[in-house]
Design a protein around this motif. Structure first.
Motif, PDB file in Angstrom:
ATOM      1  N   GLY A 150       0.789  -1.235   0.000  1.00 27.57           N
ATOM      2  CA  GLY A 150       0.000   0.000   0.000  1.00 27.57           C
ATOM      3  C   GLY A 150       0.810   1.269   0.000  1.00 27.57           C
ATOM      4  N   GLY A 151       2.036   1.176  -0.493  1.00 27.11           N
ATOM      5  CA  GLY A 151       2.880   2.364  -0.570  1.00 27.11           C
ATOM      6  C   GLY A 151       3.492   2.741   0.761  1.00 27.11           C
ATOM      7  N   HIS A 152       3.321   1.865   1.761  1.00 24.52           N
ATOM      8  CA  HIS A 152       3.841   2.172   3.084  1.00 24.52           C
ATOM      9  C   HIS A 152       4.944   1.180   3.465  1.00 24.52           C
ATOM     10  N   VAL A 153       6.006   1.674   4.079  1.00 26.35           N
ATOM     11  CA  VAL A 153       7.106   0.819   4.531  1.00 26.35           C
ATOM     12  C   VAL A 153       7.158   0.854   6.049  1.00 26.35           C
ATOM     13  N   SER A 154       6.945  -0.299   6.668  1.00 29.53           N
ATOM     14  CA  SER A 154       6.970  -0.331   8.134  1.00 29.53           C
ATOM     15  C   SER A 154       8.396  -0.378   8.660  1.00 29.53           C
ATOM     16  N   SER A 155       9.261  -1.081   7.954  1.00 27.41           N
ATOM     17  CA  SER A 155      10.646  -1.156   8.408  1.00 27.41           C
ATOM     18  C   SER A 155      11.589  -1.226   7.205  1.00 27.41           C
ATOM     19  N   TRP A 156      12.345  -0.196   7.019  1.00 25.33           N
ATOM     20  CA  TRP A 156      13.300  -0.181   5.908  1.00 25.33           C
ATOM     21  C   TRP A 156      14.390  -1.227   6.130  1.00 25.33           C
ATOM     22  N   ARG A 157      14.684  -1.497   7.377  1.00 24.49           N
ATOM     23  CA  ARG A 157      15.750  -2.449   7.674  1.00 24.49           C
ATOM     24  C   ARG A 157      15.387  -3.847   7.182  1.00 24.49           C
ATOM     25  N   GLY A 214      19.006  -1.401   3.735  1.00 26.76           N
ATOM     26  CA  GLY A 214      17.701  -0.770   3.875  1.00 26.76           C
ATOM     27  C   GLY A 214      17.754   0.732   3.642  1.00 26.76           C
ATOM     28  N   LYS A 215      18.841   1.297   4.087  1.00 27.53           N
ATOM     29  CA  LYS A 215      19.018   2.735   3.915  1.00 27.53           C
ATOM     30  C   LYS A 215      19.109   3.089   2.427  1.00 27.53           C
ATOM     31  N   SER A 216      19.812   2.243   1.698  1.00 22.66           N
ATOM     32  CA  SER A 216      19.949   2.468   0.264  1.00 22.66           C
ATOM     33  C   SER A 216      18.579   2.363  -0.418  1.00 22.66           C
ATOM     34  N   CYS A 217      17.763   1.404   0.053  1.00 21.63           N
ATOM     35  CA  CYS A 217      16.410   1.249  -0.501  1.00 21.63           C
ATOM     36  C   CYS A 217      15.570   2.498  -0.231  1.00 21.63           C
ATOM     37  N   ARG A 218      15.659   2.995   0.993  1.00 17.65           N
ATOM     38  CA  ARG A 218      14.866   4.178   1.346  1.00 17.65           C
ATOM     39  C   ARG A 218      15.262   5.376   0.485  1.00 17.65           C
ATOM     40  N   LEU A 219      16.567   5.542   0.321  1.00 13.58           N
ATOM     41  CA  LEU A 219      17.065   6.653  -0.488  1.00 13.58           C
ATOM     42  C   LEU A 219      16.605   6.528  -1.937  1.00 13.58           C
ATOM     43  N   ARG A 220      16.701   5.306  -2.465  1.00 16.57           N
ATOM     44  CA  ARG A 220      16.304   5.095  -3.851  1.00 16.57           C
ATOM     45  C   ARG A 220      14.816   5.402  -4.037  1.00 16.57           C
ATOM     46  N   TRP A 221      14.014   4.990  -3.054  1.00 13.76           N
ATOM     47  CA  TRP A 221      12.571   5.237  -3.145  1.00 13.76           C
ATOM     48  C   TRP A 221      12.260   6.732  -3.001  1.00 13.76           C
ATOM     49  N   THR A 222      12.806   7.358  -1.967  1.00 10.32           N
ATOM     50  CA  THR A 222      12.437   8.758  -1.701  1.00 10.32           C
ATOM     51  C   THR A 222      13.014   9.717  -2.737  1.00 10.32           C
ATOM     52  N   ASN A 223      14.163   9.374  -3.293  1.00  9.37           N
ATOM     53  CA  ASN A 223      14.800  10.314  -4.226  1.00  9.37           C
ATOM     54  C   ASN A 223      14.532  10.031  -5.697  1.00  9.37           C
ATOM     55  N   TYR A 224      14.018   8.829  -5.985  1.00 10.64           N
ATOM     56  CA  TYR A 224      13.910   8.504  -7.412  1.00 10.64           C
ATOM     57  C   TYR A 224      12.634   7.767  -7.801  1.00 10.64           C
TER      58      TYR A 224
END
Length: 320
Positions: free
Chosen positions: A34-41, A53-63
């Motif tokens: 649903g477009g929501h991430v409970s835990s990036w880790r 997980g941090k790389s995933c969050r950055l990729r999602w939020t920035n691109y």
DNA sequence: AACGTCGCCAACCGCCATGAC
DNA sequence: GGTCATGGCGGTTGGCGACGT
């Protein structure tokens, strides 16, 4: 509190550019939830990604986020960034909240690669937003300043535009020769440089002043403000006239000085203020419609003239 | 064509803030 | 109140393409 361990330090976790497959896996995983991430880790393992997980969050939020706006920044966005930066400093995430679809990273990159350099060229400190000491702007040519100023809008940039105009007038007022004002290498043909400046001003100055004064007037709600503006207009007319008279050889003769000065000032003020200042509105349209004799482009071939050649081409393509 | 230089920008790094326990 | 886990943020890096020689 020590620094927390991070999965990014794990051996074997992939780094570097993301592939299409990785992007797809990340997007599909987040959409499934649903477009929501409970835990990036925990996301990389769940999504089948060999990424931190941090790389995933950055990729999602920035691109990859669906609401991200791609493409060039508009003049309005650029103006807004400059104003917000003047108020907030390097608070990129806060600045980003004021621009729909733009990420803090994108704004930061745009600032460092475009706006910062543009302000420096205009002789403005990109950190303090104040004018740099004269020594620091000795290399800033009027053409570069005007070109930079012309692409800006908004109230704060109106102040920059005034500074640009002042530098332009200083150049035009340099004993009839911009080269004599020390604003360009002596080896440059002075007449060509003067024409370049004048052509740049012909394209840019009216809109600079109009924008600037429209903004000032739009913010001046009281009669007192209008009175001050009218008084300022009168003073400015005299200052501009004096400078143009001193530069008669550049502008094509003393006969042009009075109408040009009147037009410059009247163009800067809305009709009601011009009336209050009791100044005629005439002559400028005629000057604008008549192309000024330009130096031959063929004479501007060596390296030192390249800048002016570019500026001539740029100024001739700028909208009035 | 080969090489060097430069600018852009996606991605990374490491510190800080915050909340849970 | 102390510790830990995590997300957020700003500074920085490095890959890559464009451009010049």
């Amino acid at each position: 509190m020590g620094r927390s361990p991070c999965c990014c330090h794990d051996a074997g976790v992939k780094k570097g550019p993301w592939t299409e497959e990785e992007d797809r896996a990340l997007v599909e995983h987040i959409q499934r939830h649903g477009g929501h991430v409970s835990s990036w880790r925990n996301l990389p393992k769940a999504a089948g990604l060999n990424r931190c997980g941090k790389s995933c969050r950055l990729r999602w939020t920035n691109y990859l986020r669906p609401d991200i706006k791609r493409g060039n920044f508009t003049a309005d966005e650029e103006s807004l960034i400059i104003r917000l930066h003047a108020q907030l400093g390097n608070k990129w995430s806060t600045i980003a909240t004021h621009l729909d679809g733009r990420t803090d990273n994108e704004i930061k990159n745009y600032w460092n690669t475009h706006i910062r350099k543009k302000l420096l060229r205009m002789g403005i400190d990109p950190v303090t937003h104040q004018r740099l000491p004269p020594d620091d702007i000795a290399t800033a040519s009027p053409g570069a300043i005007l070109s930079a100023a012309a692409s800006l809008g908004g109230l704060s940039s109106a102040l920059m535009q005034v500074q640009a105009l002042q530098l332009l007038l200083q150049a035009v007022n340099g004993g009839g020769s911009a080269a004599a004002a020390g604003l360009m290498p002596n080896s440059i043909n002075a007449a060509a440089a003067d024409n370049a400046i004048l052509n740049a001003s012909r394209s840019i100055v009216p809109s600079l002043l109009q924008d600037q004064m429209n903004l000032l007037v739009s913010h001046a709600s009281s009669a007192d403000h209008l009175s001050n503006i009218a008084s300022f207009a009168e003073q400015q007319h005299d200052v501009v006239l004096q400078r143009l008279n001193a530069s008669a050889p550049v502008i094509g003769g003393a006969a042009y000085a009075e109408p040009l000065a009147a037009a410059l000032v009247s163009a800067a003020y809305p009709p009601e203020v011009a009336a209050a200042a009791d100044r005629p509105v005439q002559g400028f349209a005629h000057l604008l419609s008549e192309p000024i004799e330009m130096p031959s482009m063929c004479s501007l071939e060596d390296d030192e003239d390249a800048f002016w050649k570019d500026m001539l081409l740029e100024s001739s393509s700028l909208p009035l």
